[in-house]
Design a protein around this motif. Structure first.
Motif, PDB file in Angstrom:
ATOM      1  N   MET A   1     -11.876 -15.697 -10.159  1.00  0.00           N
ATOM      2  CA  MET A   1     -11.591 -15.290  -8.695  1.00  0.00           C
ATOM      3  C   MET A   1     -10.869 -13.731  -9.169  1.00  0.00           C
ATOM      4  SD  MET A   1      -8.104 -15.814  -5.859  1.00  0.00           S
ATOM      5  CE  MET A   1      -8.941 -17.588  -5.085  1.00  0.00           C
ATOM      6  N   LYS A   2     -11.701 -13.160  -8.949  1.00  0.00           N
ATOM      7  CA  LYS A   2     -10.739 -11.540  -9.449  1.00  0.00           C
ATOM      8  C   LYS A   2      -9.333 -11.471  -9.384  1.00  0.00           C
ATOM      9  CE  LYS A   2     -15.796  -9.337  -8.206  1.00  0.00           C
ATOM     10  NZ  LYS A   2     -16.161  -8.594  -6.969  1.00  0.00           N
ATOM     11  N   ARG A   3      -9.261 -10.241  -9.832  1.00  0.00           N
ATOM     12  CA  ARG A   3      -7.835  -9.771  -9.989  1.00  0.00           C
ATOM     13  C   ARG A   3      -7.441  -9.718  -8.547  1.00  0.00           C
ATOM     14  NH1 ARG A   3      -5.295  -5.261 -12.038  1.00  0.00           N
ATOM     15  NH2 ARG A   3      -3.607  -5.146 -12.315  1.00  0.00           N
ATOM     16  N   ILE A   4      -7.754  -8.856  -7.664  1.00  0.00           N
ATOM     17  CA  ILE A   4      -7.721  -8.507  -6.551  1.00  0.00           C
ATOM     18  C   ILE A   4      -7.521  -9.429  -5.196  1.00  0.00           C
ATOM     19  CG2 ILE A   4     -10.118  -7.625  -5.771  1.00  0.00           C
ATOM     20  CD1 ILE A   4      -6.685  -5.588  -5.127  1.00  0.00           C
ATOM     21  N   ASP A   5      -8.209 -10.432  -5.887  1.00  0.00           N
ATOM     22  CA  ASP A   5      -8.875 -11.393  -5.026  1.00  0.00           C
ATOM     23  C   ASP A   5      -7.609 -12.109  -4.950  1.00  0.00           C
ATOM     24  OD1 ASP A   5     -10.401 -10.788  -3.413  1.00  0.00           O
ATOM     25  OD2 ASP A   5     -12.006 -12.189  -4.751  1.00  0.00           O
ATOM     26  N   ARG A   6      -6.758 -12.360  -6.473  1.00  0.00           N
ATOM     27  CA  ARG A   6      -5.634 -13.172  -7.035  1.00  0.00           C
ATOM     28  C   ARG A   6      -4.254 -12.691  -5.645  1.00  0.00           C
ATOM     29  NH1 ARG A   6      -7.878 -13.935 -11.235  1.00  0.00           N
ATOM     30  NH2 ARG A   6      -6.598 -12.527 -12.091  1.00  0.00           N
ATOM     31  N   LYS A   7      -4.598 -11.332  -5.692  1.00  0.00           N
ATOM     32  CA  LYS A   7      -3.266 -10.425  -5.517  1.00  0.00           C
ATOM     33  C   LYS A   7      -3.101 -10.557  -4.427  1.00  0.00           C
ATOM     34  CE  LYS A   7      -1.179  -8.918  -7.401  1.00  0.00           C
ATOM     35  NZ  LYS A   7       0.594  -8.635  -8.548  1.00  0.00           N
ATOM     36  N   ILE A   8      -3.898 -10.290  -3.031  1.00  0.00           N
ATOM     37  CA  ILE A   8      -4.391 -10.919  -1.817  1.00  0.00           C
ATOM     38  C   ILE A   8      -3.572 -12.384  -1.272  1.00  0.00           C
ATOM     39  CG2 ILE A   8      -5.690 -11.083  -0.160  1.00  0.00           C
ATOM     40  CD1 ILE A   8      -7.722  -8.684  -0.914  1.00  0.00           C
ATOM     41  N   GLU A   9      -4.494 -13.247  -2.176  1.00  0.00           N
ATOM     42  CA  GLU A   9      -3.595 -14.313  -2.319  1.00  0.00           C
ATOM     43  C   GLU A   9      -2.183 -14.408  -2.541  1.00  0.00           C
ATOM     44  OE1 GLU A   9      -4.910 -16.564  -0.252  1.00  0.00           O
ATOM     45  OE2 GLU A   9      -6.774 -15.118   0.272  1.00  0.00           O
ATOM     46  N   GLU A  10      -1.564 -13.954  -3.223  1.00  0.00           N
ATOM     47  CA  GLU A  10      -0.049 -13.314  -3.449  1.00  0.00           C
ATOM     48  C   GLU A  10       0.764 -13.768  -2.351  1.00  0.00           C
ATOM     49  OE1 GLU A  10       0.542 -11.431  -7.402  1.00  0.00           O
ATOM     50  OE2 GLU A  10      -0.651 -12.787  -8.673  1.00  0.00           O
ATOM     51  N   ILE A  11      -0.077 -12.411  -1.608  1.00  0.00           N
ATOM     52  CA  ILE A  11       0.362 -11.719  -1.007  1.00  0.00           C
ATOM     53  C   ILE A  11       0.646 -11.941   0.404  1.00  0.00           C
ATOM     54  CG2 ILE A  11       0.528  -9.719   0.998  1.00  0.00           C
ATOM     55  CD1 ILE A  11      -0.269  -8.059  -1.680  1.00  0.00           C
ATOM     56  N   LYS A  12      -0.587 -12.527   1.060  1.00  0.00           N
ATOM     57  CA  LYS A  12      -0.932 -14.035   1.714  1.00  0.00           C
ATOM     58  C   LYS A  12       0.606 -15.045   1.906  1.00  0.00           C
ATOM     59  CE  LYS A  12      -5.275 -12.792   3.229  1.00  0.00           C
ATOM     60  NZ  LYS A  12      -7.183 -13.235   3.268  1.00  0.00           N
ATOM     61  N   LYS A  13      -0.120 -15.961   0.839  1.00  0.00           N
ATOM     62  CA  LYS A  13       1.752 -16.806   0.556  1.00  0.00           C
ATOM     63  C   LYS A  13       3.258 -15.801   0.891  1.00  0.00           C
ATOM     64  CE  LYS A  13      -1.247 -19.657  -2.877  1.00  0.00           C
ATOM     65  NZ  LYS A  13      -1.159 -19.945  -4.379  1.00  0.00           N
ATOM     66  N   MET A  14       3.285 -14.709   0.206  1.00  0.00           N
ATOM     67  CA  MET A  14       4.057 -14.444  -0.049  1.00  0.00           C
ATOM     68  C   MET A  14       4.792 -13.616   2.087  1.00  0.00           C
ATOM     69  SD  MET A  14       5.961 -10.269  -1.070  1.00  0.00           S
ATOM     70  CE  MET A  14       4.552 -11.214  -2.227  1.00  0.00           C
ATOM     71  N   ILE A  97       3.028   5.819   1.616  1.00  0.00           N
ATOM     72  CA  ILE A  97       2.592   6.795   2.446  1.00  0.00           C
ATOM     73  C   ILE A  97       2.124   7.371   1.547  1.00  0.00           C
ATOM     74  CG2 ILE A  97       2.700   8.334   4.383  1.00  0.00           C
ATOM     75  CD1 ILE A  97       4.650   6.209   5.622  1.00  0.00           C
ATOM     76  N   THR A  98       2.428   8.137   0.445  1.00  0.00           N
ATOM     77  CA  THR A  98       2.963   9.350  -0.236  1.00  0.00           C
ATOM     78  C   THR A  98       1.888   9.117  -1.361  1.00  0.00           C
ATOM     79  OG1 THR A  98       4.135   8.873  -1.430  1.00  0.00           O
ATOM     80  CG2 THR A  98       4.650  10.326   0.524  1.00  0.00           C
ATOM     81  N   GLY A  99       1.706   7.194  -1.864  1.00  0.00           N
ATOM     82  CA  GLY A  99       0.367   6.713  -2.541  1.00  0.00           C
ATOM     83  C   GLY A  99       0.941   5.780  -3.465  1.00  0.00           C
ATOM     84  N   LYS A 100       2.259   5.767  -4.014  1.00  0.00           N
ATOM     85  CA  LYS A 100       3.172   5.540  -4.728  1.00  0.00           C
ATOM     86  C   LYS A 100       3.032   3.943  -5.270  1.00  0.00           C
ATOM     87  CE  LYS A 100       5.891   9.025  -5.329  1.00  0.00           C
ATOM     88  NZ  LYS A 100       8.263   9.451  -5.430  1.00  0.00           N
ATOM     89  N   LYS A 101       2.832   3.374  -5.982  1.00  0.00           N
ATOM     90  CA  LYS A 101       2.928   1.544  -6.448  1.00  0.00           C
ATOM     91  C   LYS A 101       4.186   1.740  -6.026  1.00  0.00           C
ATOM     92  CE  LYS A 101      -0.475   1.541 -10.502  1.00  0.00           C
ATOM     93  NZ  LYS A 101      -0.365   0.931 -11.630  1.00  0.00           N
ATOM     94  N   VAL A 102       3.561   0.195  -5.433  1.00  0.00           N
ATOM     95  CA  VAL A 102       4.896  -0.172  -4.598  1.00  0.00           C
ATOM     96  C   VAL A 102       4.690  -2.213  -5.185  1.00  0.00           C
ATOM     97  CG1 VAL A 102       5.388   1.610  -2.722  1.00  0.00           C
ATOM     98  CG2 VAL A 102       3.190  -0.539  -2.551  1.00  0.00           C
ATOM     99  N   LYS A 103       5.812  -2.798  -4.305  1.00  0.00           N
ATOM    100  CA  LYS A 103       5.897  -4.442  -4.721  1.00  0.00           C
ATOM    101  C   LYS A 103       4.843  -4.969  -3.270  1.00  0.00           C
ATOM    102  CE  LYS A 103       9.090  -4.382  -7.695  1.00  0.00           C
ATOM    103  NZ  LYS A 103       7.944  -4.689  -8.976  1.00  0.00           N
ATOM    104  N   PRO A 104       4.565  -5.959  -3.918  1.00  0.00           N
ATOM    105  CA  PRO A 104       3.059  -6.812  -2.969  1.00  0.00           C
ATOM    106  C   PRO A 104       3.901  -6.900  -2.113  1.00  0.00           C
ATOM    107  CG  PRO A 104       3.138  -7.464  -4.833  1.00  0.00           C
ATOM    108  CD  PRO A 104       4.411  -6.334  -5.255  1.00  0.00           C
ATOM    109  N   ILE A 105       5.396  -7.116  -1.553  1.00  0.00           N
ATOM    110  CA  ILE A 105       5.773  -7.487  -0.671  1.00  0.00           C
ATOM    111  C   ILE A 105       6.336  -6.693   0.299  1.00  0.00           C
ATOM    112  CG2 ILE A 105       8.449  -7.223  -0.939  1.00  0.00           C
ATOM    113  CD1 ILE A 105       9.374  -9.346   0.711  1.00  0.00           C
ATOM    114  N   THR A 106       6.053  -5.339   0.308  1.00  0.00           N
ATOM    115  CA  THR A 106       5.890  -4.321   0.473  1.00  0.00           C
ATOM    116  C   THR A 106       4.455  -4.252   1.305  1.00  0.00           C
ATOM    117  OG1 THR A 106       7.675  -2.949  -0.882  1.00  0.00           O
ATOM    118  CG2 THR A 106       6.243  -1.340   0.317  1.00  0.00           C
ATOM    119  N   VAL A 107       3.481  -4.017   0.631  1.00  0.00           N
ATOM    120  CA  VAL A 107       2.192  -4.071   1.102  1.00  0.00           C
ATOM    121  C   VAL A 107       2.074  -4.852   2.145  1.00  0.00           C
ATOM    122  CG1 VAL A 107      -0.373  -4.076   1.002  1.00  0.00           C
ATOM    123  CG2 VAL A 107       1.047  -3.274  -1.051  1.00  0.00           C
ATOM    124  N   GLY A 108       2.433  -6.145   1.745  1.00  0.00           N
ATOM    125  CA  GLY A 108       2.529  -7.505   3.330  1.00  0.00           C
ATOM    126  C   GLY A 108       3.052  -6.744   4.060  1.00  0.00           C
TER     127      GLY A 108
END
Length: 128
Positions: A1-14, A97-108
């Motif tokens: 599983m690709k890194r990005i796919d793992r990250k997406i799964e983590e966000i969905k679980k969260m 919004i300004t493109g800075k890095k944020v926590k996965p929970i924020t993206v979710g």
């Protein structure tokens, strides 16, 4: 599983955990209104704060500004409305919004507020 796919799964679980927490808290509130305090406490004790904290501390992510603007336009939503609907702070929302890095929970939370999959807001491998 690709890194990005793992990250997406983590966000969905969260997000699933956050949804479950909201439901438990609403049920506990109803029990408290009925003066059923012991039951409310027992219900709230089922929440796993360590799991949520672990998810919050995940690797930071970066939302694609253009994709976010498209999602906002599609939802006919302003940044202010996004702040209100997502429940995030103004600072966290503006960082995204300004493109800075944020926590996965924020993206979710942003994805949920906009009713779009997380994948619609971030750059997937091969898109960059």
């Amino acid at each position: 599983m690709k890194r990005i796919d793992r990250k997406i799964e983590e966000i969905k679980k969260m997000q699933e955990e956050l949804d479950r927490r909201t439901q438990v808290e609403q049920e506990a509130e109803a029990l408290i209104c009925q003066c059923r305090f012991e039951e409310a406490i027992a219900l709230l004790d089922t929440l796993d704060d360590a799991l949520l904290q672990q998810e919050k501390e995940g690797e930071d992510m970066k939302i694609n500004k253009q994709k976010l603007q498209i999602a906002l336009a599609t939802a006919c939503m302003t940044a202010k409305e996004l702040i209100e609907k997502s429940g995030l702070s103004k600072a966290a929302t503006m960082n995204a919004i300004t493109g800075k890095k944020v926590k996965p929970i924020t993206v979710g939370k942003i994805a949920k507020a906009l009713n779009v999959p997380v994948e619609n807001l971030i750059d997937l491998e091969g898109e960059m």
